[in-house]
Design an enzyme around this catalytic site. Structure first.
Site, PDB file in Angstrom:
ATOM      1  N   ILE A 140       0.879  -1.161   0.000  1.00 27.68           N
ATOM      2  CA  ILE A 140       0.000   0.000   0.000  1.00 27.68           C
ATOM      3  C   ILE A 140       0.919   1.214   0.000  1.00 27.68           C
ATOM      4  O   ILE A 140       1.367   1.690   1.037  1.00 27.68           O
ATOM      5  CB  ILE A 140      -0.952   0.004   1.208  1.00 27.68           C
ATOM      6  CG1 ILE A 140      -1.815  -1.249   1.165  1.00 27.68           C
ATOM      7  CG2 ILE A 140      -1.803   1.269   1.237  1.00 27.68           C
ATOM      8  CD1 ILE A 140      -2.682  -1.467   2.371  1.00 27.68           C
ATOM      9  N   HIS A 143      -0.014   5.198   1.572  1.00 25.47           N
ATOM     10  CA  HIS A 143      -0.041   5.552   2.995  1.00 25.47           C
ATOM     11  C   HIS A 143       1.186   4.928   3.658  1.00 25.47           C
ATOM     12  O   HIS A 143       1.256   3.715   3.845  1.00 25.47           O
ATOM     13  CB  HIS A 143      -1.324   5.049   3.661  1.00 25.47           C
ATOM     14  CG  HIS A 143      -1.613   5.681   4.976  1.00 25.47           C
ATOM     15  ND1 HIS A 143      -2.866   6.138   5.305  1.00 25.47           N
ATOM     16  CD2 HIS A 143      -0.826   5.935   6.051  1.00 25.47           C
ATOM     17  CE1 HIS A 143      -2.844   6.630   6.529  1.00 25.47           C
ATOM     18  NE2 HIS A 143      -1.604   6.504   7.000  1.00 25.47           N
ATOM     19  N   LEU A 144       2.137   5.764   3.985  1.00 26.27           N
ATOM     20  CA  LEU A 144       3.403   5.336   4.563  1.00 26.27           C
ATOM     21  C   LEU A 144       3.187   4.463   5.803  1.00 26.27           C
ATOM     22  O   LEU A 144       2.275   4.727   6.599  1.00 26.27           O
ATOM     23  CB  LEU A 144       4.190   6.598   4.941  1.00 26.27           C
ATOM     24  CG  LEU A 144       5.535   6.390   5.616  1.00 26.27           C
ATOM     25  CD1 LEU A 144       6.531   7.352   5.019  1.00 26.27           C
ATOM     26  CD2 LEU A 144       5.418   6.581   7.110  1.00 26.27           C
ATOM     27  N   HIS A 145       4.012   3.469   5.959  1.00 26.21           N
ATOM     28  CA  HIS A 145       3.981   2.617   7.148  1.00 26.21           C
ATOM     29  C   HIS A 145       5.362   2.004   7.373  1.00 26.21           C
ATOM     30  O   HIS A 145       6.016   1.576   6.437  1.00 26.21           O
ATOM     31  CB  HIS A 145       2.902   1.533   7.050  1.00 26.21           C
ATOM     32  CG  HIS A 145       2.921   0.748   5.781  1.00 26.21           C
ATOM     33  ND1 HIS A 145       2.470   1.258   4.574  1.00 26.21           N
ATOM     34  CD2 HIS A 145       3.345  -0.513   5.523  1.00 26.21           C
ATOM     35  CE1 HIS A 145       2.608   0.341   3.636  1.00 26.21           C
ATOM     36  NE2 HIS A 145       3.149  -0.744   4.191  1.00 26.21           N
ATOM     37  N   GLN A 146       5.772   2.008   8.624  1.00 26.71           N
ATOM     38  CA  GLN A 146       7.070   1.457   9.051  1.00 26.71           C
ATOM     39  C   GLN A 146       6.836   0.025   9.521  1.00 26.71           C
ATOM     40  O   GLN A 146       5.999  -0.217  10.391  1.00 26.71           O
ATOM     41  CB  GLN A 146       7.630   2.303  10.197  1.00 26.71           C
ATOM     42  CG  GLN A 146       8.764   1.671  10.970  1.00 26.71           C
ATOM     43  CD  GLN A 146      10.108   1.912  10.329  1.00 26.71           C
ATOM     44  OE1 GLN A 146      10.234   2.681   9.398  1.00 26.71           O
ATOM     45  NE2 GLN A 146      11.108   1.273  10.836  1.00 26.71           N
TER      46      GLN A 146
END
Length: 195
Positions: A140, A143-146
């Protein structure tokens, strides 16, 4: 009847030449492979799972902790048990577009996630990272995600390489409950609160 999850099948019962291998069937992984729950576009809002998760009850959204500008949730399609995602609430794709407050809180939540996972699950190490863009492997990208992926000696085997499958020993709801219970609370923890 719903699928109860992975099961071992005796290869001798299958059609064809027996090869002596057991089969671990994980049909629940097909939804990920086929792109179920992936947004149809890059827009913010209910079509984006990372925009939708904060509006759900913590148990349903697999939320482990909430901060002021970011939150921590279990990955619905984890690489390992305890695979966490640290996401800003704001729908932003690129790390360079985060505000200073978002960068600080994503970092604080990532560090806390590592500490909690060490206390609760005792991993031997971690993989941390952000896949920026489709070409970099972001499932995805909008939408940034760590990713915070706990690792144990011997946790890698042929399944991910050959079968594109992970065998996970614990249900997501149980993992979420254990990590949420282990999450620190109070002002000394940067104001982060456990759900």
């Amino acid at each position: 009847m719903p699928d109860a999850g992975p099961e071992l099948v005796d290869a001798r019962l299958l059609v064809g030449e027996p090869d002596g291998l057991q089969r671990l069937w994980t049909p629940h992984r097909m939804v990920y492979i086929e792109g179920e729950n992936k947004p149809s576009d890059d827009a913010a809002g209910p079509g984006c799972p990372f925009c939708r998760i904060p509006s759900l009850p913590d148990e349903e959204g697999l939320v482990v902790a909430r901060g002021g500008v970011a939150f921590v949730a279990l990955n619905l399609y984890p690489y390992n048990s305890g695979h966490l995602l640290v996401c800003p609430y704001r729908h932003v794709a690129d790390y360079t577009d985060l505000t200073d407050e978002e960068v600080a809180e994503v970092a604080t939540l990532t560090r806390t996630a590592m500490r909690v996972l060490r206390e609760v699950s005792h991993p031997h190490g971690f993989n941390l990272g952000m896949n920026q863009g489709d070409v970099a492997g972001a499932g995805i990208a909008a939408h940034l995600h760590q990713h915070v992926v706990p690792r144990w000696n011997g946790d890698a085997n042929f399944l991910p390489v050959i079968a594109r499958t992970r065998a996970l020993p614990e249900l997501l709801a149980d993992t979420r409950a254990r990590l949420a219970a282990g999450w620190p609370t109070g002002p000394d923890d940067g104001g982060m609160i456990a759900p």
